[in-house]
Design a protein around this motif. Structure first.
Motif, PDB file in Angstrom:
ATOM      1  N   ALA A  99       0.834  -1.205   0.000  1.00  0.00           N
ATOM      2  CA  ALA A  99       0.000   0.000   0.000  1.00  0.00           C
ATOM      3  C   ALA A  99       0.865   1.250   0.000  1.00  0.00           C
ATOM      4  CB  ALA A  99      -0.931   0.017   1.202  1.00  0.00           C
ATOM      5  N   VAL A 100       0.330   2.308  -0.604  1.00  0.00           N
ATOM      6  CA  VAL A 100       0.963   3.625  -0.581  1.00  0.00           C
ATOM      7  C   VAL A 100      -0.092   4.651  -0.174  1.00  0.00           C
ATOM      8  CG1 VAL A 100       2.752   3.135  -2.312  1.00  0.00           C
ATOM      9  CG2 VAL A 100       0.516   4.005  -3.045  1.00  0.00           C
ATOM     10  N   TYR A 101       0.373   5.812   0.256  1.00  0.00           N
ATOM     11  CA  TYR A 101      -0.515   6.909   0.624  1.00  0.00           C
ATOM     12  C   TYR A 101      -0.376   8.029  -0.398  1.00  0.00           C
ATOM     13  CZ  TYR A 101      -1.100   4.556   5.056  1.00  0.00           C
ATOM     14  OH  TYR A 101      -1.406   3.625   6.020  1.00  0.00           O
ATOM     15  N   VAL A 102      -1.525   8.608  -0.770  1.00  0.00           N
ATOM     16  CA  VAL A 102      -1.557   9.719  -1.718  1.00  0.00           C
ATOM     17  C   VAL A 102      -2.050  10.957  -0.977  1.00  0.00           C
ATOM     18  CG1 VAL A 102      -2.561  10.626  -3.837  1.00  0.00           C
ATOM     19  CG2 VAL A 102      -2.069   8.167  -3.643  1.00  0.00           C
ATOM     20  N   PRO A 103      -1.167  11.950  -0.732  1.00  0.00           N
ATOM     21  CA  PRO A 103      -1.642  13.192  -0.132  1.00  0.00           C
ATOM     22  C   PRO A 103      -2.672  13.852  -1.056  1.00  0.00           C
ATOM     23  CG  PRO A 103       0.766  13.076  -0.108  1.00  0.00           C
ATOM     24  CD  PRO A 103       0.277  11.948  -0.970  1.00  0.00           C
ATOM     25  N   ALA A 104      -3.684  14.482  -0.481  1.00  0.00           N
ATOM     26  CA  ALA A 104      -4.756  15.092  -1.280  1.00  0.00           C
ATOM     27  C   ALA A 104      -4.205  16.049  -2.331  1.00  0.00           C
ATOM     28  CB  ALA A 104      -5.742  15.814  -0.372  1.00  0.00           C
TER      29      ALA A 104
END
Length: 128
Positions: A99-104
């Motif tokens: 998983a990765v996180y995408v900043p808004a």
């Protein structure tokens, strides 16, 4: 502050299961979690209690719940920024952790049933 409002409008159009495509056209994965920004979320504190050890009186559900990771599962400074601005958690085979996180602020558009980013997948922080 208007930019923050625009980001929140954009992220509010994202739903779980949407495919995510990076700036190069690479399919990153699918949205697993959508978290709108909270301007009051400025700090993240690490748990102060040690990880519990199994004791004969504890149920398995209680043990699992007590050791479950909080979102976002990234270093505290990055977590504070993600919570403040909003983020997506994207399930992907392109990251070692899955998983990765995408900043808004990295969401370029939400259209035609998918999310397009303004950065390459390699620039996205992985789940720890």
């Amino acid at each position: 502050m208007e930019q923050q409002g625009d980001q929140q409008t954009t992220i509010s159009r994202v739903t779980t299961g949407m495919p995510v495509i990076d700036v190069a056209g690479t399919e990153v994965g699918t949205v697993d979690l959508v978290q709108r920004g909270d301007p009051n979320a400025v700090t993240v504190q690490a748990p102060t209690t040690p990880v519990p050890t199994a004791d004969p009186g504890s149920s398995l559900d209680e043990l699992i719940e007590s050791t479950a990771a909080e979102e976002p599962d990234v270093p505290a400074d990055l977590a504070a920024r993600l919570l403040h601005g909003g983020y997506l958690k994207v399930t992907t085979e392109l990251a070692r952790t899955g998983a990765v996180y995408v900043p808004a602020e990295r969401i370029a558009t939400v259209a035609d049933g998918h999310v397009r980013l303004d950065v390459p997948v390699g620039d996205l922080p992985p789940e720890e």
